[in-house]
Design a protein around this motif. Sequence first.
Motif, PDB file in Angstrom:
ATOM      1  N   PRO A  77     -38.471  87.434  40.523  1.00  0.00           N
ATOM      2  CA  PRO A  77     -37.996  86.406  40.779  1.00  0.00           C
ATOM      3  C   PRO A  77     -36.909  85.157  40.202  1.00  0.00           C
ATOM      4  N   TYR A  78     -35.773  86.507  39.211  1.00  0.00           N
ATOM      5  CA  TYR A  78     -33.995  86.067  39.715  1.00  0.00           C
ATOM      6  C   TYR A  78     -33.474  86.690  40.999  1.00  0.00           C
ATOM      7  N   GLU A  79     -34.103  87.571  41.674  1.00  0.00           N
ATOM      8  CA  GLU A  79     -33.578  88.155  42.728  1.00  0.00           C
ATOM      9  C   GLU A  79     -32.792  86.793  44.266  1.00  0.00           C
ATOM     10  N   PRO A  80     -32.453  86.682  44.877  1.00  0.00           N
ATOM     11  CA  PRO A  80     -32.642  85.755  45.900  1.00  0.00           C
ATOM     12  C   PRO A  80     -33.416  84.944  46.660  1.00  0.00           C
ATOM     13  N   ALA A  81     -34.558  83.742  47.179  1.00  0.00           N
ATOM     14  CA  ALA A  81     -35.121  83.325  47.901  1.00  0.00           C
ATOM     15  C   ALA A  81     -35.427  84.078  49.010  1.00  0.00           C
ATOM     16  N   PHE A  82     -34.167  84.689  49.749  1.00  0.00           N
ATOM     17  CA  PHE A  82     -34.388  84.905  50.873  1.00  0.00           C
ATOM     18  C   PHE A  82     -35.555  86.551  50.628  1.00  0.00           C
ATOM     19  N   ALA A  83     -34.649  87.324  50.225  1.00  0.00           N
ATOM     20  CA  ALA A  83     -34.586  88.391  49.423  1.00  0.00           C
ATOM     21  C   ALA A  83     -36.752  88.855  49.263  1.00  0.00           C
ATOM     22  N   THR A  84     -36.678  87.629  48.258  1.00  0.00           N
ATOM     23  CA  THR A  84     -38.414  87.447  48.159  1.00  0.00           C
ATOM     24  C   THR A  84     -39.522  86.999  48.914  1.00  0.00           C
ATOM     25  N   ALA A  85     -39.759  85.889  49.611  1.00  0.00           N
ATOM     26  CA  ALA A  85     -39.696  85.754  51.218  1.00  0.00           C
ATOM     27  C   ALA A  85     -39.940  87.221  52.083  1.00  0.00           C
ATOM     28  N   GLY A  86     -38.738  87.768  52.661  1.00  0.00           N
ATOM     29  CA  GLY A  86     -38.808  88.913  53.563  1.00  0.00           C
ATOM     30  C   GLY A  86     -39.177  89.958  52.597  1.00  0.00           C
ATOM     31  N   PHE A  87     -39.419  89.664  51.519  1.00  0.00           N
ATOM     32  CA  PHE A  87     -40.264  91.204  51.537  1.00  0.00           C
ATOM     33  C   PHE A  87     -42.475  90.726  51.597  1.00  0.00           C
ATOM     34  N   PHE A  88     -42.294  89.460  50.691  1.00  0.00           N
ATOM     35  CA  PHE A  88     -44.053  89.423  50.807  1.00  0.00           C
ATOM     36  C   PHE A  88     -45.045  88.658  52.470  1.00  0.00           C
ATOM     37  N   SER A  89     -43.439  89.012  53.709  1.00  0.00           N
ATOM     38  CA  SER A  89     -43.734  88.540  54.678  1.00  0.00           C
ATOM     39  C   SER A  89     -43.941  89.402  55.478  1.00  0.00           C
ATOM     40  N   GLU A  90     -42.697  90.333  55.194  1.00  0.00           N
ATOM     41  CA  GLU A  90     -43.148  91.491  55.745  1.00  0.00           C
ATOM     42  C   GLU A  90     -44.093  92.805  55.026  1.00  0.00           C
TER      43      GLU A  90
END
Length: 103
Positions: A45-58
């Motif tokens: 949860p402490y990683e940047p939002a773009f990394a989290t969103a990227g993982f869940f979308s990919e």
Amino acid sequence: MNARAEHEEHKGPPLLALAIVSAVLFFGGLIAIAVMSGGGHIPSPYEPAFATAGFFSEHENAVRVGAFFQLGSAIVFGLFTAVVVSRLWFLGVRAAGASIALF
């Protein structure tokens, strides 16, 4: 000790089997995500939002399968907790800890 417990055996599923099934499902969910995402893991949860969103979308299918296993693990763990509390009550334990565990 409860006099009834000396003569009767508690009816219920074996705790070891429930614990093993819950652990296998839990780790199965983590492994499924790692395998289906090519070695990836759910971002912190402490990683940047773009990394989290990227993982869940990919890796949406990997996350879906992993969530299925995690839900199954939680259900079996809930059964484990219910059986433990039932056994404590069967043995005559009326301390608050048994009710807290059930909660």
